[in-house]
Design a protein around this motif. Structure first.
Motif, PDB file in Angstrom:
ATOM      1  N   LEU A 176      41.713  64.099  42.797  1.00 43.33           N
ATOM      2  CA  LEU A 176      42.257  64.428  44.113  1.00 43.33           C
ATOM      3  C   LEU A 176      42.191  63.179  44.981  1.00 43.33           C
ATOM      4  O   LEU A 176      41.174  62.474  44.986  1.00 43.33           O
ATOM      5  N   LEU A 177      43.259  62.902  45.693  1.00 44.46           N
ATOM      6  CA  LEU A 177      43.308  61.756  46.609  1.00 44.46           C
ATOM      7  C   LEU A 177      42.964  60.448  45.901  1.00 44.46           C
ATOM      8  O   LEU A 177      42.313  59.561  46.464  1.00 44.46           O
ATOM      9  N   GLY A 178      43.378  60.336  44.640  1.00 46.73           N
ATOM     10  CA  GLY A 178      43.172  59.100  43.907  1.00 46.73           C
ATOM     11  C   GLY A 178      41.755  58.870  43.420  1.00 46.73           C
ATOM     12  O   GLY A 178      41.424  57.771  42.974  1.00 46.73           O
ATOM     13  N   MET A 179      40.896  59.875  43.479  1.00 51.36           N
ATOM     14  CA  MET A 179      39.515  59.733  43.008  1.00 51.36           C
ATOM     15  C   MET A 179      39.147  60.957  42.191  1.00 51.36           C
ATOM     16  O   MET A 179      39.849  61.978  42.236  1.00 51.36           O
ATOM     17  N   PRO A 180      38.065  60.894  41.410  1.00 55.57           N
ATOM     18  CA  PRO A 180      37.639  62.086  40.676  1.00 55.57           C
ATOM     19  C   PRO A 180      37.481  63.280  41.613  1.00 55.57           C
ATOM     20  O   PRO A 180      36.966  63.144  42.733  1.00 55.57           O
ATOM     21  N   ALA A 181      37.942  64.450  41.151  1.00 56.16           N
ATOM     22  CA  ALA A 181      37.976  65.620  42.024  1.00 56.16           C
ATOM     23  C   ALA A 181      36.595  65.985  42.561  1.00 56.16           C
ATOM     24  O   ALA A 181      36.449  66.359  43.731  1.00 56.16           O
ATOM     25  N   GLY A 182      35.563  65.883  41.717  1.00 56.18           N
ATOM     26  CA  GLY A 182      34.215  66.204  42.182  1.00 56.18           C
ATOM     27  C   GLY A 182      33.769  65.309  43.313  1.00 56.18           C
ATOM     28  O   GLY A 182      33.097  65.749  44.247  1.00 56.18           O
ATOM     29  N   LYS A 183      34.154  64.050  43.243  1.00 56.25           N
ATOM     30  CA  LYS A 183      33.809  63.109  44.301  1.00 56.25           C
ATOM     31  C   LYS A 183      34.517  63.455  45.598  1.00 56.25           C
ATOM     32  O   LYS A 183      33.908  63.478  46.673  1.00 56.25           O
ATOM     33  N   ALA A 184      35.821  63.746  45.524  1.00 60.74           N
ATOM     34  CA  ALA A 184      36.588  64.091  46.716  1.00 60.74           C
ATOM     35  C   ALA A 184      36.062  65.377  47.356  1.00 60.74           C
ATOM     36  O   ALA A 184      35.904  65.455  48.589  1.00 60.74           O
ATOM     37  N   LEU A 185      35.794  66.383  46.529  1.00 57.01           N
ATOM     38  CA  LEU A 185      35.314  67.653  47.066  1.00 57.01           C
ATOM     39  C   LEU A 185      33.893  67.525  47.614  1.00 57.01           C
ATOM     40  O   LEU A 185      33.535  68.182  48.600  1.00 57.01           O
ATOM     41  N   GLY A 186      33.067  66.688  46.986  1.00 60.13           N
ATOM     42  CA  GLY A 186      31.720  66.460  47.495  1.00 60.13           C
ATOM     43  C   GLY A 186      31.737  65.795  48.862  1.00 60.13           C
ATOM     44  O   GLY A 186      30.947  66.144  49.748  1.00 60.13           O
ATOM     45  N   LEU A 187      32.639  64.828  49.046  1.00 59.98           N
ATOM     46  CA  LEU A 187      32.770  64.180  50.348  1.00 59.98           C
ATOM     47  C   LEU A 187      33.200  65.180  51.410  1.00 59.98           C
ATOM     48  O   LEU A 187      32.658  65.207  52.526  1.00 59.98           O
ATOM     49  N   LEU A 188      34.183  66.022  51.080  1.00 56.73           N
ATOM     50  CA  LEU A 188      34.664  67.022  52.032  1.00 56.73           C
ATOM     51  C   LEU A 188      33.550  67.991  52.410  1.00 56.73           C
ATOM     52  O   LEU A 188      33.323  68.265  53.602  1.00 56.73           O
ATOM     53  N   SER A 189      32.828  68.488  51.415  1.00 58.55           N
ATOM     54  CA  SER A 189      31.760  69.459  51.685  1.00 58.55           C
ATOM     55  C   SER A 189      30.609  68.823  52.456  1.00 58.55           C
ATOM     56  O   SER A 189      30.068  69.430  53.396  1.00 58.55           O
ATOM     57  N   GLY A 190      30.213  67.616  52.069  1.00 59.90           N
ATOM     58  CA  GLY A 190      29.088  66.959  52.731  1.00 59.90           C
ATOM     59  C   GLY A 190      29.376  66.641  54.186  1.00 59.90           C
ATOM     60  O   GLY A 190      28.534  66.863  55.064  1.00 59.90           O
ATOM     61  N   ILE A 191      30.573  66.115  54.461  1.00 60.94           N
ATOM     62  CA  ILE A 191      30.936  65.798  55.847  1.00 60.94           C
ATOM     63  C   ILE A 191      31.031  67.071  56.676  1.00 60.94           C
ATOM     64  O   ILE A 191      30.578  67.126  57.823  1.00 60.94           O
ATOM     65  N   GLY A 192      31.626  68.125  56.104  1.00 60.76           N
ATOM     66  CA  GLY A 192      31.714  69.394  56.824  1.00 60.76           C
ATOM     67  C   GLY A 192      30.354  69.984  57.132  1.00 60.76           C
ATOM     68  O   GLY A 192      30.118  70.497  58.234  1.00 60.76           O
ATOM     69  N   LEU A 193      29.442  69.905  56.173  1.00 64.20           N
ATOM     70  CA  LEU A 193      28.095  70.433  56.384  1.00 64.20           C
ATOM     71  C   LEU A 193      27.357  69.647  57.458  1.00 64.20           C
ATOM     72  O   LEU A 193      26.654  70.224  58.301  1.00 64.20           O
ATOM     73  N   ALA A 194      27.521  68.329  57.458  1.00 62.15           N
ATOM     74  CA  ALA A 194      26.878  67.505  58.483  1.00 62.15           C
ATOM     75  C   ALA A 194      27.418  67.850  59.871  1.00 62.15           C
ATOM     76  O   ALA A 194      26.662  67.944  60.849  1.00 62.15           O
ATOM     77  N   GLY A 195      28.735  68.042  59.980  1.00 59.77           N
ATOM     78  CA  GLY A 195      29.315  68.424  61.268  1.00 59.77           C
ATOM     79  C   GLY A 195      28.830  69.773  61.740  1.00 59.77           C
ATOM     80  O   GLY A 195      28.556  69.974  62.936  1.00 59.77           O
TER      81      GLY A 195
END
Length: 309
Positions: A176-195
């Motif tokens: 996803l978005l030019g990177m491994p899907a787990g990495k992209a989804l982890g970034l999305l989840s981590g940033i959302g959780l921090a917010g």
């Protein structure tokens, strides 16, 4: 007067701790790490993100319906978030039961609509803060339209859209978005959780952290977000500490809802005066958003651990 707690209070606290540990061990997602074939792992991850999106949309629906009703829907645009959140909720429930490895066009469109509505809502809420006397100040951040509410709708749409995009990816090494899907989804989840933790910190600071339990959502979820982001950005390998932190975050979301129900009951009239106290007490829809994002984080972490880079 003695400050010693009566024995029944100590016993009740101990029983609550045992019950919480039992719930975590029995029901928390990701406790039992079942091996899922690679050809099915990304579909199961997509379904988990659909469910996470649905739970987050449910929180937004309840919160926006209550708060906009309190505001008498003075602006016609205030009808939009409850309607869009309802659509996102239904899309998430449908996607959570869908095992097809293809993007559902209607769900995908709904998720994009939810994300765009969240962006527009954030703009409206920022304007609401800025137009008040004093402009951008702590007082206005505390008591003006909450910035986190429309961002939660944006996040619900983003989680759902990511789930739909992931379905179309190959069974092995999805991207996803030019990177491994787990990495992209982890970034999305981590940033959302921090917010989400930041929003909780703002509101609990407003409440002067009058109960020690109010420190939980501003300590464990940020740690879980940091561990998830670290696991996402480093070499894939089993990350038991990140998993435990996310499981605790999942549990904190549901325990937080129970504490908020108790907070409503402590107001004058308790639940007999529910029509007033649900507005005066702590927001009931807020804590489950932690459970929603922890669910997404656990799914992303499992997918990330299966990747080669």
């Amino acid at each position: 007067m003695s400050n010693n707690r009566p024995p029944w209070t100590t016993l009740a606290c101990a029983a609550a701790g045992v019950a919480a540990a039992a719930v975590l061990a029995r029901y928390a997602p990701g406790v039992r790490r079942q091996r899922i074939p690679a050809r099915r792992l990304h579909i199961e991850t997509s379904r988990a993100f659909n469910r996470s999106s649905a739970l987050l949309a449910c929180s937004v629906l309840t919160d926006s319906a209550m708060e906009h009703y309190r505001g008498s829907f003075s602006n016609p645009a205030m009808y939009v978030p409850p309607v869009v959140a309802t659509c996102s909720l239904l899309a998430g429930l449908h996607g959570g039961a869908d095992r097809n490895a293809q993007t559902h066009a209607m769900r995908h469109a709904i998720y994009w609509g939810a994300a765009l509505t969240g962006v527009a809502g954030t703009g409206f809420h920022i304007y609401n803060v800025m137009k008040r006397p004093g402009g951008w100040s702590w007082n206005n951040l505390f008591y003006a339209a909450p910035l986190g509410a429309p961002m939660a709708l944006l996040l619900s749409g983003a989680l759902g859209a990511a789930a739909e995009r992931l379905r179309n990816q190959p069974a092995r090494s999805p991207r996803l978005l030019g990177m491994p899907a787990g990495k992209a989804l982890g970034l999305l989840s981590g940033i959302g959780l921090a917010g989400n933790a930041g929003e909780a910190a703002l509101l609990h600071f407003r409440g002067s952290f009058q109960h020690k339990a109010m420190y939980a959502p501003v300590s464990v979820p940020p740690a879980a977000a940091a561990l998830l982001l670290h696991a996402t950005l480093t070499k894939p390998r089993p990350r038991w500490l990140a998993r435990v932190a996310l499981q605790l975050t999942w549990l904190i979301g549901w325990l937080g809802a129970a504490f908020h129900i108790r907070g409503v009951a402590r107001h004058h009239g308790g639940w007999r005066n529910w029509s007033q106290n649900i507005y005066n007490g702590p927001p009931l829809p807020a804590p489950p958003s932690f459970s929603a994002l922890a669910l997404a984080g656990l799914a992303a972490l499992r997918l990330r651990e299966s990747e080669r880079r």
